[in-house]
Design an enzyme around this catalytic site. Structure first.
Site, short mmCIF file in Angstrom:
data_model
loop_
_atom_site.label_atom_id
_atom_site.label_comp_id
_atom_site.label_asym_id
_atom_site.label_seq_id
_atom_site.Cartn_x
_atom_site.Cartn_y
_atom_site.Cartn_z
N ALA A 194 -55.10 -65.33 99.59
CA ALA A 194 -55.59 -65.82 100.75
C ALA A 194 -56.89 -65.23 101.06
CB ALA A 194 -54.51 -65.45 101.82
N PRO A 195 -57.58 -66.08 101.85
CA PRO A 195 -57.33 -67.09 102.42
C PRO A 195 -57.66 -68.46 101.67
CG PRO A 195 -59.58 -66.50 103.16
CD PRO A 195 -59.06 -65.40 102.22
N CYS A 201 -64.40 -56.39 97.36
CA CYS A 201 -65.57 -56.23 98.17
C CYS A 201 -65.98 -55.02 98.79
CB CYS A 201 -65.42 -57.39 99.27
SG CYS A 201 -64.14 -57.09 100.28
N ASP A 215 -58.23 -59.98 92.67
CA ASP A 215 -59.10 -59.62 93.67
C ASP A 215 -58.32 -58.68 94.75
OD1 ASP A 215 -61.62 -59.90 94.98
OD2 ASP A 215 -61.06 -61.36 96.32
#
Length: 809
Positions: free
Chosen positions: A195-196, A341, A288
């Site tokens: 998600a997203p 990130c 991720d």
């Protein structure tokens, strides 16, 4: 341009310039009360900038050396500026070439004045490192595009094309990981924390683009996310792709099931051992992971005031567990991307180093420095420090005993447990070494003697320079960390156990919150010659059964997703262990194959679909065993079908939130309810099934096609071409397809064919498509009107996803 026009232009540019200076400002909660002449009236609140200063942040990253000292001021200057908007053109969209042409020949020129006024050289430009000019960078932030009148036309263009699936608005650095994954059309791909859904959409584009024209890919994407609400966002995002090669699941990533079929249990249940697949293993995994998110400061400036070094420390253990689970689900020879990130080496290089130490020679960190040469990135760090409440720590031996529950040995470059001559290793009550990774014993952690005064900075001996760190000031982006790993051989046996004491909130890669895991143990079985090392998930606490189920706030309604219920009790294996997630999932309706011959044959006969050309048997699923009450029928590809069959064989271990492509929908309108086939073709599924429909088709020239889109419903007698009235009357009452044609005769359906789903009533034809869908087609026609009204209209390029059709309103 007249004087008034020039004045308005100057005024708009002035407003635009002022708004660019205020994009990161917010209203004061209270008016000034200092009594001075400059006090602001209460009814006109002033604006104050969001704080973009955090001394702890600056001290932390200066010490870590993520950028050189001479770059620091530029680095911080860029971090304090809003993130420019970026977006990606759907490479499989029917109007892909037209969209790129509009960007190059219209908006690049028309927005140039606004860019110069704002101090930029270019308004928009293709990202130089993304293939085929498919990804674009704007020098305006998302807020600027949304709020400024001078950018209104560009904003409306982005909104419309995003809604119909022609573009995806996505941060530039977020587009990078899928490009390094090297996905092929026949690959099974897992997106662990999806998600997203922008990266999932990108992965789907890649497997469809790589497949043969006119055919569905042999691969699939499984998009997983632990959060129920975020999964709905994921479903909404990927639905625009119109694909039958997707499964969306709801699992904690570290407990994602391998669905390994036990041959002895299969024979006991009468299940054939000759199933196409006997375990769920993946060719590619995108891991991720949830992270502190400080690479998104430009997009989410509120992180400035929240950031502290403990955020990364608290997520380190979870990130390792997620990455190890991803590798365990990976086929030998497969590749996995580990990405965050975050710029924090404790979340980045430290995690990759621990993965390599645990996996030994079975996993290799790949050097991809020759890939995407125009993407500026920096090599991974070989040395870093750990920040704790007591200050900076260079080695694990310096960690106080009372802090070793939060500062782990794996956070340091060497990953070794250095102990001085006076210190003895202490064990906790479970026999684990204090400060070691959860579930590791003393023997698993290297212990190296060191003198008490030794303060030398640790340097990793692993090839961490092969990792990539993308920094904001290199190409005006956010920050991102990426490592490409390849599984060379089956993993060695290991155990890991998440530390539930650190119940910190995880910041996902998209700056939204994700919950952390509950206590579990993941055990890797030794690989057998003919099988990949796909592992079983074993519950640590057999009494924790209630926590396995996803309990949403409300039961999913039909049409939102296809999901499964959970049985109240799971079966025990050997009296000691139990395989979790056996049976149906609480709160979720089941996924079932549609086997009613009356329904399937009725659809085939009504639309003239030949089974050998487009097989329906075994490819249609629904959410209800009762065919009479099924509202929606979904089509699944061959690869998805095989996964569903395996899932049933292993006791429905997968918690499926959505699967396949909505192909048929029961028509509930009174008019036409007595049609021979109550199921109409969903415009979402029309692009896939269109080449195989031989009945209920109406070929319409441009004038009448545009009239249909504009009016949404036309009486037969109102067609511009009077011959169409008779042709429409000849159709059987019910669902039909209207195809844009130069004339009234049948045309060969290919990727360029434009079609819409309609409903043939008693005396009229009604469009069954969204307003956005109709508007998008009308705008494409308006751009090509001089060429198409009197000539060819089927000149677009694309692939099987070509016919422009989306979800019905």
């Amino acid at each position: 341009m007249g004087r008034g026009g020039r004045h308005r232009g100057r005024s708009q540019r002035k407003d635009f310039k002022e708004s660019r200076e205020n994009v990161w400002k917010r209203p004061k909660s209270e008016a000034s009360v200092d009594g001075s002449d400059n006090a602001v009236p209460e009814q006109k609140p002033t604006w104050e900038p969001i704080v973009t200063v955090n001394p702890n942040f600056e001290e932390y990253y200066k010490e870590q050396g993520v950028v050189k000292a001479q770059e620091w001021d530029l680095f911080m200057e860029i971090l304090r500026k809003p993130l420019p908007a970026a977006f990606r053109v759907n490479s499989n969209g029917q109007f892909c070439d037209e969209i790129i042409s509009i960007l190059e020949n219209d908006f690049m020129k028309s927005l140039q004045a606004e860019a110069i006024e704002g101090g930029e050289l270019e308004a928009i430009k293709p990202l130089p490192w993304y293939p085929k000019n498919l990804a674009w960078h704007s020098n305006f932030s998302r807020k600027e595009i949304r709020k400024n009148q001078t950018l209104e036309r560009f904003h409306e263009f982005l909104k419309l094309e995003n809604e119909v699936g022609n573009i995806t608005r996505q941060e530039a650095v977020s587009m990078v990981p899928p490009l390094f994954l090297d996905v092929h059309s026949d690959h099974f791909v897992l997106d662990m924390c999806a998600a997203p859904g922008s990266k999932t959409f990108q992965l789907l584009e890649i497997i469809h683009e790589a497949s043969e024209p006119g055919s569905l890919p042999n691969g699939l994407v499984v998009a997983n996310d632990v959060d129920f609400k975020r999964s709905n966002l994921l479903i909404h995002q990927t639905k625009r792709m119109c694909t039958s090669n997707l499964i969306v699941t709801n699992h904690e990533g570290q407990q994602f099931p391998g669905c390994r079929l036990n041959k002895s249990r299969a024979s006991e249940k009468g299940i054939s051992e000759n199933m196409p697949i006997n375990q769920l293993a993946f060719d590619r995994v995108l891991c991720d992971v949830p992270c502190s998110g400080d690479g998104t400061l430009r997009k989410a400036p509120d992180i400035w005031r929240k950031w502290n070094s403990g955020m990364g420390n608290g997520l380190h253990s979870l990130q390792i567990i997620l990455a190890m689970r991803g590798l365990s689900l990976l086929k030998v020879g497969g590749k996995m991307i580990y990405s965050t990130c975050s710029m924090n080496p404790v979340e980045d290089e430290a995690v990759v180093a621990e993965i390599l130490r645990r996996c030994g020679d079975s996993v290799e960190l790949l050097d991809v420095s020759d890939k995407l040469p125009e993407l500026i990135r920096r090599p991974g760090l070989k040395k870093w420090k750990v920040r704790d409440k007591g200050g900076w720590i260079t080695s694990y031996k310096d960690v106080p005993q009372n802090r070793r529950g939060g500062v782990l040995v794996s956070m340091f470059p060497s990953g070794k447990n250095l102990k001085d001559s006076t210190e003895t290793t202490q064990k906790n009550e479970n026999g684990d070494v204090n400060g070691c990774e959860d579930g590791l014993k003393e023997a698993d952690v290297p212990v190296v003697d060191a003198t008490p005064d030794e303060q030398a900075e640790e340097v990793s001996d692993l090839p961490l320079e092969r990792c990539m760190r993308i920094m904001p000031h290199d190409q005006n982006t956010g920050a991102f960390f990426i490592a490409v790993l390849q599984k060379i051989s089956p993993l060695p046996e290991f155990q890991e156990k998440p530390n539930t004491k650190r119940n910190s909130t995880a910041k996902s890669t998209d700056s939204t919150e994700k919950s952390l895991s509950k206590e579990s143990v993941v055990t890797v079985d030794a690989a057998v010659p003919d099988e990949s090392a796909v592992e079983k998930v074993i519950e640590a606490d057999s009494n924790n059964e209630k926590d396995d189920s996803l309990e949403p706030e409300k039961k999913i309604t039909e049409g939102e997703s296809i999901t499964e219920d959970k049985e109240a009790n799971s079966s025990n294996v050997g009296g000691k262990r139990k395989v979790p997630m056996q049976g149906k999932w609480k709160g979720f309706d089941p996924v079932v194959f549609v086997k009613d011959e009356t329904v399937i044959n009725g659809i085939k006969e009504f639309y003239g679909i030949k089974d050998e050309a487009f097989p329906l048997h075994g490819h249609l699923v629904a959410r209800n065993n009762d065919t009479s009450s099924v509202k929606r029928i979904y089509y699944v590809s061959k690869s998805v079908k095989e996964v569903l069959q395996l899932n049933f064989a292993v006791g429905q271990q997968l918690k499926i939130a959505s699967v396949g492509l909505k192909m048929f929908e029961r028509q509930s309108a009174k008019e036409g309810s007595s049609t021979l086939c109550p199921f109409r073709i969903s415009s979402e599924g029309l692009p896939v099934i269109l080449p195989y429909i031989t009945k209920q088709v109406l070929y319409t020239p441009m004038a009448d096609f545009k009239l249909l889109l504009q009016d949404k419903s036309i009486k037969f007698l109102d067609f511009v071409n009077p011959q169409l009235a008779q042709k429409a009357t000849d159709l059987v009452m019910g669902s039909c397809v209207v195809i844009l044609s130069d004339g009234e005769e049948p045309v060969k359906v290919d990727a360029s064919t434009i079609a819409i789903s309609c409903w043939r009533g008693k005396a009229s034809l009604a469009v069954m498509a969204t307003a956005a869908d109709c508007q998008e087609l009308l705008e494409r026609f308006a751009e090509k009107t001089p060429k198409t009204e009197g000539g060819s209209v089927n000149g677009s390029n694309g692939d099987l996803g070509g016919p422009q059709a989306m979800e019905t309103a």
